[in-house]
Motif scaffolding. Structure first.
Motif, PDB file in Angstrom:
ATOM      1  N   ALA A 225     -13.863  -0.095  -4.251  1.00 45.01           N
ATOM      2  CA  ALA A 225     -12.913   0.773  -3.558  1.00 45.01           C
ATOM      3  C   ALA A 225     -13.570   2.330  -3.425  1.00 45.01           C
ATOM      4  CB  ALA A 225     -11.517   0.830  -4.109  1.00 45.01           C
ATOM      5  N   LEU A 228     -16.285   2.497  -0.948  1.00 43.62           N
ATOM      6  CA  LEU A 228     -15.835   2.407   0.431  1.00 43.62           C
ATOM      7  C   LEU A 228     -15.429   3.720   0.854  1.00 43.62           C
ATOM      8  CD1 LEU A 228     -14.307  -1.110   0.649  1.00 43.62           C
ATOM      9  CD2 LEU A 228     -16.451  -0.547   1.341  1.00 43.62           C
ATOM     10  N   LEU A 229     -14.757   4.499  -0.045  1.00 50.64           N
ATOM     11  CA  LEU A 229     -13.948   5.609   0.149  1.00 50.64           C
ATOM     12  C   LEU A 229     -15.162   6.692   0.176  1.00 50.64           C
ATOM     13  CD1 LEU A 229     -10.786   5.641  -1.822  1.00 50.64           C
ATOM     14  CD2 LEU A 229     -10.962   5.426   0.608  1.00 50.64           C
ATOM     15  N   ARG A 253      -7.601  -3.441  -3.589  1.00 53.39           N
ATOM     16  CA  ARG A 253      -6.741  -2.980  -2.780  1.00 53.39           C
ATOM     17  C   ARG A 253      -5.697  -1.958  -3.118  1.00 53.39           C
ATOM     18  NH1 ARG A 253      -6.174  -8.455  -1.619  1.00 53.39           N
ATOM     19  NH2 ARG A 253      -4.820  -8.762  -3.071  1.00 53.39           N
ATOM     20  N   LEU A 256      -7.386   1.647  -2.947  1.00 53.53           N
ATOM     21  CA  LEU A 256      -7.768   1.836  -1.507  1.00 53.53           C
ATOM     22  C   LEU A 256      -6.353   2.478  -1.120  1.00 53.53           C
ATOM     23  CD1 LEU A 256      -9.913  -0.976  -0.149  1.00 53.53           C
ATOM     24  CD2 LEU A 256     -10.578   1.690  -0.366  1.00 53.53           C
ATOM     25  N   GLU A 259      -5.643   3.562   2.663  1.00 50.49           N
ATOM     26  CA  GLU A 259      -6.691   3.360   3.414  1.00 50.49           C
ATOM     27  C   GLU A 259      -6.938   1.929   4.202  1.00 50.49           C
ATOM     28  OE1 GLU A 259      -8.859   5.703   4.568  1.00 50.49           O
ATOM     29  OE2 GLU A 259      -7.584   7.213   3.650  1.00 50.49           O
ATOM     30  N   VAL A 260      -6.231   0.985   3.476  1.00 48.15           N
ATOM     31  CA  VAL A 260      -6.374  -0.481   3.987  1.00 48.15           C
ATOM     32  C   VAL A 260      -5.935  -0.758   5.281  1.00 48.15           C
ATOM     33  CG1 VAL A 260      -5.938  -2.923   3.461  1.00 48.15           C
ATOM     34  CG2 VAL A 260      -6.345  -1.229   1.474  1.00 48.15           C
ATOM     35  N   GLU A 269     -10.683  -4.616   4.936  1.00 49.05           N
ATOM     36  CA  GLU A 269     -11.295  -3.489   5.598  1.00 49.05           C
ATOM     37  C   GLU A 269     -10.338  -2.069   5.836  1.00 49.05           C
ATOM     38  OE1 GLU A 269     -12.535  -2.915  10.608  1.00 49.05           O
ATOM     39  OE2 GLU A 269     -11.980  -5.000   9.753  1.00 49.05           O
ATOM     40  N   THR A 270     -11.131  -1.143   5.667  1.00 48.01           N
ATOM     41  CA  THR A 270     -10.452   0.185   5.624  1.00 48.01           C
ATOM     42  C   THR A 270     -10.343   0.630   7.004  1.00 48.01           C
ATOM     43  OG1 THR A 270     -12.510   1.418   5.258  1.00 48.01           O
ATOM     44  CG2 THR A 270     -11.607   0.749   3.360  1.00 48.01           C
ATOM     45  N   VAL A 271      -9.706   1.767   7.082  1.00 46.92           N
ATOM     46  CA  VAL A 271      -9.382   2.300   8.385  1.00 46.92           C
ATOM     47  C   VAL A 271     -10.608   3.199   9.043  1.00 46.92           C
ATOM     48  CG1 VAL A 271      -6.756   3.124   7.824  1.00 46.92           C
ATOM     49  CG2 VAL A 271      -8.717   4.500   7.043  1.00 46.92           C
ATOM     50  N   SER A 272     -11.544   3.390   8.285  1.00 45.92           N
ATOM     51  CA  SER A 272     -12.890   3.808   8.745  1.00 45.92           C
ATOM     52  C   SER A 272     -13.809   2.864   9.029  1.00 45.92           C
ATOM     53  CB  SER A 272     -13.481   4.792   7.668  1.00 45.92           C
ATOM     54  OG  SER A 272     -13.775   3.994   6.722  1.00 45.92           O
ATOM     55  N   GLN A 275     -15.897  -2.337   4.810  1.00 44.53           N
ATOM     56  CA  GLN A 275     -15.549  -3.635   4.410  1.00 44.53           C
ATOM     57  C   GLN A 275     -15.975  -4.090   2.906  1.00 44.53           C
ATOM     58  OE1 GLN A 275     -16.772  -6.578   7.427  1.00 44.53           O
ATOM     59  NE2 GLN A 275     -15.242  -6.032   8.524  1.00 44.53           N
TER      60      GLN A 275
END
Length: 714
Positions: A225, A228-229, A253, A256, A259-260, A269-272, A275
């Motif tokens: 996580a 990804l951030l 999850r 995040l 942000e999920v 998948e994140t808002v950005s 994955q």
């Protein structure tokens, strides 16, 4: 109430669960006595217990509570990385040690393991239904079960219940601080290390090792996580099965949070648009998707050859594995995979976790299971003097009669030395009447162990059916392989000693202890009137060299790679009787006659160094005639094409002394790939063995000229 049964105090049992949860502990409840009475007693108790994530292990139709998930012991591996609150194990239906040890690792704090079994005093002669699967249904005593019964009887943490007698539960004091599952300092350190690795330089793989229950999967999820951030777009996860990464995905999850954007079974998948994805190991290798980071969880349960492909296929790979576990693969994985890491990525990093997360340090059930199955068996030879052959004593040894300390020491040595040595192997070693073992020691300290088993001796009728492929008889690996694959029924009729495991402590290697153990085993086999001593192993050059140095000769190689090592099984044997000598000679002569046809059909990807060794070890069957010599001279001079020369060059490989000479040549790999294995010029070019057809042919022409001038007499 059922006649003869004393009803359980449901309030007391609920209180016990709560107390254990507060203390962060788990317990084994041994239900001793008649199975039907134990089932009735449990049926009266389970409705009042905490059963979230509970399992019934046994026959599904016998499950005594609809809230329990029924599984067979064979499916235990699928529960790696998952959590349970209660396990009910029907030991009357069989007790495979690997599965039992595995599932206890899923129990969280407050968890209870109910084990339905006969009274402890009967264990040594209990006809466990699981024995039939491994040939232990011999009706004799079972030292492994007797040993377990002794350990259980002496452990005060075990709650022993007789359904026909009142049961007094232990009174547990309240802890100073109630146990909660929280991120440990160990985990925090690992998360930081994983994030630094995932954002850092390429080709710095990270290997994470921990005992079960230390929260490595959770740490992987939290680190994924964070990656990804912090800008990574693709983080891939693989494991033996999707169920193994439930905890990883759950913690990813949770970390995040908002942000999920979207989450399903295999992908977050994140808002950005970044994955986290799960792919089964073979899908990962087949599809080869782009990713900055790959995480491999439960790596010890994945064949090393697949792990190597992942290591080489992505820029940043983290491997997580248990070091002591039912898989028996943890330490073997660490040792074996370390060699690959040292060669391919010498700047690899390691991190360990020691503090439990799902239960408290010193949890009674963890200590009990570790002792029962020697999960943490350590080999410790102490400070050995410089080993000299004269100081080493090698003698027959019975693990079932050894002290607990000596048994744990010897088993720890086997675990360290072999890729997969499991609790089931410990049971087989102790209980199999056909087992034969030898121990090497210096001043009483174990420095080497050999474990073998007597195989074969089938009737002529049964041996003929085995050789024709109509029958398979459990066990008897080596005699059956030689009979069915080499085509000689007498191989299954003869009796031989198969060496299953051999290990020598690191401090005492390279002074002949391993060869001494093999020699002692072969001498013991001859004294017993056996026809041969042999072994079957995952083929590699170093192991082949060892067995050849012990006097064993190459008799067979399997057609399929082993699931665990990714290597072809190689079998070698040493004749101990006139009949055995005749058999070995016939098998080897026939293999040599078929070799040049079989190699390109079946073993195109066999490591060329090993292929050269095996070819050199076969009887010489081919002798070039005058026409062949003339063709060789013309080829060497550039006047004859390679394609026309392939039959002659292949035959030449089995000429007396030729492959032994070629093995030392700088173009030995090219010869094996092009001549024996039939690789195409593009394939050879991709392997870096030549720059194309002309270059490859010129190199082979040079080899032939040197062979004619300086090689063995043809």
């Amino acid at each position: 109430m059922t006649s003869g049964m004393v009803a359980p105090d449901t309030y007391a049992w609920r209180s016990l669960q709560a107390s254990l949860a507060a203390r962060g502990e788990r317990r084994l409840v041994l239900l001793e006595g008649a199975r039907d009475l134990s089932m009735q007693w449990l049926q009266a108790l389970t409705p009042s217990l905490e059963l979230e994530g509970g399992l019934w292990v046994g026959v599904a139709s016998d499950a005594l509570d609809g809230r329990l998930t029924s599984i067979e012991p064979a499916k235990a591996r699928q529960w790696l990385g998952r959590e349970t609150s209660l396990l009910v194990w029907d030991g009357w239906r069989g007790n495979p040690p690997d599965a039992l040890a595995a599932l206890t690792g899923t129990l969280k704090a407050g968890g209870l393991l109910f084990w339905l079994m006969p009274p402890l005093k009967e264990w040594g002669h209990f006809a466990d239904p699981d024995y039939a699967r491994t040939g232990l249904d011999h009706g004799q005593a079972h030292p492994f079960a007797e040993r377990m019964a002794g350990i259980l009887a002496a452990d005060p943490s075990v709650i022993r219940v007789r359904p026909d007698l009142p049961c007094t539960l232990p009174e547990l004091s309240a802890p100073h601080c109630e146990f909660t599952v929280a991120t440990t300092p160990d985990q925090q350190g690992l998360i930081q290390k994983l994030v630094a690795f995932g954002l850092g330089r390429r080709r710095r793989p990270l290997v994470v090792t921990a005992d079960r229950g230390r929260g490595k999967s959770a740490a992987l999820g939290m680190a994924a996580a964070q990656l990804l951030l912090q800008g990574r777009r693709q983080v891939l996860v693989t494991a033996p099965s999707r169920d193994n990464v439930d905890a990883l995905f759950e913690h990813a999850r949770g970390s995040l949070g908002a942000e999920v954007l979207e989450a399903n079974h295999d992908r977050i998948e994140t808002v950005s648009g970044a994955q986290l994805r799960f792919l089964p190991i073979r899908d990962l290798l087949r599809e080869k998707p782009e990713a900055e980071v790959v995480m491999v969880d439960e790596a010890a349960a994945i064949p090393v050859f697949l792990l190597k492909l992942v290591l080489l296929g992505w820029p940043r790979v983290a491997f997580a594995s248990t070091v002591h576990g039912y898989e028996g693969a943890g330490r073997g994985f660490a040792i074996r995979f370390r060699q690959i890491l040292d060669q391919a990525t010498p700047q690899w990093q390691s991190q360990t976790l020691s503090q439990p997360v799902r239960w408290v340090k010193g949890d009674p059930l963890e200590l009990l299971i570790s002792g029962l199955f020697l999960l943490g068996a350590e080999h410790n030879p102490g400070d050995l003097p410089e080993a000299e052959v004269g100081e080493v004593v090698i003698e027959p040894w019975q693990p079932a009669q050894a002290s607990e300390a000596k048994l744990a020491d010897a088993f720890g040595l086997l675990v360290d030395a072999h890729y997969r040595t499991t609790p089931a192997d410990l049971r087989q070693w102790m209980d199999e009447p056909a087992a034969r073992s030898w121990r090497a020691h210096i001043n009483g300290k174990t420095v080497g162990v050999l474990w073998g088993a007597v195989e074969g001796g089938l009737s002529k009728e049964l041996a003929a059916q085995v050789a024709s492929g109509k029958r398979r008889v459990r066990g008897n690996l080596l005699p059956q392989s030689l009979a069915s694959h080499s085509g000689f029924p007498e191989a299954a009729s003869q009796r031989g000693l198969r060496i299953i495991r051999i290990a020598v402590t690191a401090q005492a290697r390279r002074v002949g202890i391993g060869r001494g153990l093999v020699a002692a085993a072969a001498a013991g086999a001859e004294q017993e009137g056996l026809d041969f001593t042999g072994t079957s192993f995952g083929g590699s050059s170093d192991l082949y060299d060892f067995w050849a140095s012990c006097g064993l000769e190459f008799v067979r190689i399997g057609l399929r790679q082993e699931a665990t090592s990714g290597e072809y099984p190689v079998q070698m044997a040493y004749a101990g009787s006139a009949e055995g000598m005749s058999l070995v000679q016939q098998v080897r002569a026939r293999l040599a006659r078929h070799w040049l046809v079989l190699v390109p059909l079946n073993w195109k990807d066999l490591e060329p160094g090993l292929l050269a060794e095996m070819t050199a070890g076969l009887p010489s069957e081919c002798w070039p005639d005058a026409a062949d010599i003339r063709d060789l001279q013309n080829f060497g001079g550039g006047h004859r094409g390679f394609r026309l020369m392939v039959p002659v060059l292949r035959d030449l490989s089995l000429g007396f002394g030729v492959m032994s000479w070629l093995r030392g040549h700088e173009e030995a790999n090219l010869w094996c790939r092009a001549v024996l294995q039939g690789w195409s010029w593009p394939e050879l070019q991709r392997e870096g063995l030549c720059s194309g057809q002309r270059d490859g042919e010129d190199r082979l022409r040079t080899v032939v000229l040197e062979l004619l001038q300086n090689g063995p007499e043809l």
